[in-house]
Design an enzyme around this catalytic site. Structure first.
Site, PDB file in Angstrom:
ATOM      1  N   ARG A 102      63.556-111.351 -15.675  1.00 47.76           N
ATOM      2  CA  ARG A 102      62.578-110.533 -15.624  1.00 47.76           C
ATOM      3  C   ARG A 102      62.991-109.696 -17.072  1.00 47.76           C
ATOM      4  NH1 ARG A 102      59.099-106.072 -12.286  1.00 47.76           N
ATOM      5  NH2 ARG A 102      58.488-108.026 -11.248  1.00 47.76           N
ATOM      6  N   HIS A 129      54.126-114.316 -15.530  1.00 51.74           N
ATOM      7  CA  HIS A 129      53.831-113.750 -14.231  1.00 51.74           C
ATOM      8  C   HIS A 129      53.571-114.763 -12.997  1.00 51.74           C
ATOM      9  CE1 HIS A 129      55.797-111.297 -11.238  1.00 51.74           C
ATOM     10  NE2 HIS A 129      55.045-110.248 -11.173  1.00 51.74           N
ATOM     11  N   GLN A 132      54.273-114.494  -9.362  1.00 51.36           N
ATOM     12  CA  GLN A 132      52.756-114.094  -8.552  1.00 51.36           C
ATOM     13  C   GLN A 132      51.646-114.534  -8.321  1.00 51.36           C
ATOM     14  OE1 GLN A 132      53.228-110.268  -7.689  1.00 51.36           O
ATOM     15  NE2 GLN A 132      51.121-110.329  -6.259  1.00 51.36           N
ATOM     16  N   ASP A 221      44.816-104.841 -11.224  1.00 43.37           N
ATOM     17  CA  ASP A 221      46.634-104.074 -11.438  1.00 43.37           C
ATOM     18  C   ASP A 221      46.144-102.878 -12.551  1.00 43.37           C
ATOM     19  OD1 ASP A 221      48.746-104.846 -11.840  1.00 43.37           O
ATOM     20  OD2 ASP A 221      48.957-106.488 -12.858  1.00 43.37           O
ATOM     21  N   CYS A 261      48.258-106.838  -7.096  1.00 43.18           N
ATOM     22  CA  CYS A 261      49.925-107.748  -7.071  1.00 43.18           C
ATOM     23  C   CYS A 261      50.881-106.295  -6.394  1.00 43.18           C
ATOM     24  CB  CYS A 261      49.927-108.178  -8.657  1.00 43.18           C
ATOM     25  SG  CYS A 261      49.286-107.606 -10.001  1.00 43.18           S
ATOM     26  N   ARG A 289      55.446-113.435  -1.367  1.00 46.23           N
ATOM     27  CA  ARG A 289      55.967-113.606  -1.845  1.00 46.23           C
ATOM     28  C   ARG A 289      57.456-113.977  -2.139  1.00 46.23           C
ATOM     29  NH1 ARG A 289      55.778-110.324  -7.284  1.00 46.23           N
ATOM     30  NH2 ARG A 289      57.368-112.251  -8.050  1.00 46.23           N
TER      31      ARG A 289
HETATM   32  N1   CP Z   1      53.923-107.392  -8.516  1.00 50.74           N
HETATM   33  C1   CP Z   1      55.339-107.747  -8.788  1.00 50.74           C
HETATM   34  O1   CP Z   1      55.884-108.586  -9.436  1.00 50.74           O
HETATM   35  O2   CP Z   1      56.057-106.233  -8.334  1.00 50.74           O
HETATM   36  P1   CP Z   1      57.800-105.543  -8.608  1.00 50.74           P
HETATM   37  O3   CP Z   1      57.320-104.832 -10.205  1.00 50.74           O
HETATM   38  O4   CP Z   1      57.553-104.770  -7.633  1.00 50.74           O
HETATM   39  O5   CP Z   1      58.707-106.295  -8.855  1.00 50.74           O
END
Ligand code: CP
Length: 312
Positions: A102, A129, A132, A221, A261, A289
């Site tokens: 990430r 992403h 997700q 989002d 999300c 997830r």
């Molecule tokens: N939706 C998502 O990626 O959540 P986090 O940022 O908590 O990992």
């Protein structure tokens, strides 16, 4: 399956079908799942940004598949002090069997994957992403029984990693994606035009009610994603008409499902009433997830997932 999962474009239609089926089996049989496709494997989780869902679901999922997840805060690695991505990827390839990353710049994860000798998964960059959105496809299929022809309205910042990923997912799965945002946050034209749209459709409107009309799913989002804090005031002002509230829900198909999300900023992009309504499936999205990422890791790290699917 491709060596890495960096964007939805690394997943073919056939990969998606297998992934969703495998995830469904893993969800159904979670307490009685004995196969350990990551047994003996160590997976590095290199994170430069905060995370609740991604970090925890990957750590739990890797453990359930028999592997060992090493959480590596970027600032604890020498990469935080100037060691190159290339050298880091090559060195870690001598110890580990995979990485989940990430980070901010998408080009960083692309470069890491280029030099790593193991599968690399994008756990969110500024541009995409994929984990997700693949879990979201699973969730939509779970509720609608199909993907092709389902209408999803996405409201808010369409020029985001989620907006980009939804466009690619719509093309892959044949969704009808209707996006709505102010002009300043329009979806990326290059991503809309890239590749072939064999079925489904992608459209954009500045009018949230037009996008929401007859939608089966309403998706939003956060308006101020990580890294955009300096634009907070402008974003809150411009995006306010796109709030997912009860008047927008009234435009959608009867029984339309609510997606987010997470994390949510209640009272900004979504109201409490909508987020907590009976049609909200945000927690299912979060749970899925885990199951979908387990399927992704299994497919990236093994060639014999056919065997897992052939078991009843
Ligand atoms: N939706 C998502 O990626 O959540 P986090 O940022 O908590 O990992």
């Amino acid at each position: 399956m491709h060596k890495d999962l960096l964007t939805v474009e690394d997943v073919s239609a056939e990969d998606l079908q297998i992934m969703l089926e495998l995830a469904a089996r893993m969800k159904r049989d979670r307490l009685d799942w004995h196969d350990q496709p990551l047994k003996g494997k160590s997976i590095g989780m290199i994170f430069s940004k905060s995370s609740t869902r991604t970090r925890v679901s990957f750590e739990v999922g890797i453990h359930e598949l028999g592997g060992n997840a090493l959480f590596l805060d970027r600032n604890d690695l020498q990469i935080g002090r100037g060691e190159t991505i290339q050298d880091t990827a090559r060195v870690l390839s001598r110890y580990m069997h995979g990485a989940v990353i990430r980070t901010h710049s998408h080009s960083d994860v692309v470069e890491f994957a280029k030099f790593a000798h193991f599968p690399v998964v994008n756990a969110l960059t500024d541009k995409f992403h994929p984990c997700q959105i693949l879990a979201d496809l699973f969730t939509i299929k779970e509720f609608s029984g199909k993907l092709s022809g389902v209408k999803v309205a996405y409201l808010g910042d369409c020029a985001s990693n989620m907006g980009n990923s939804l466009i690619l997912a719509a093309k892959l799965a044949g969704l009808h994606l209707a996006m709505a945002s102010p002009e300043e946050y329009r979806p990326d034209k290059d991503i809309i035009e890239h590749g072939v749209l064999e079925s489904g459709s992608v459209s954009w409107s500045p009018d949230p009610k037009e996008a929401a009309k007859d939608a089966d799913y309403l998706y939003t989002d956060v308006w101020v994603s990580m890294g955009h804090e300096a634009e907070k005031e402008q974003r809150l002002k411009l995006l306010a008409p796109y709030q997912l509230n009860e008047s927008l829900v009234a435009c959608a198909a009867p029984g339309a499902m609510i997606m987010h999300c997470l994390p949510a900023h209640r009272g900004e992009e979504i109201t409490d009433a909508v987020m907590d309504s009976d049609n909200s499936i945000v927690l299912d999205q979060a749970e899925n997830r885990l199951h979908v990422q387990k399927a992704i890791m299994t497919m990236l790290h093994n060639d014999d997932w056919d065997r897992l699917l052939s078991k009843e």
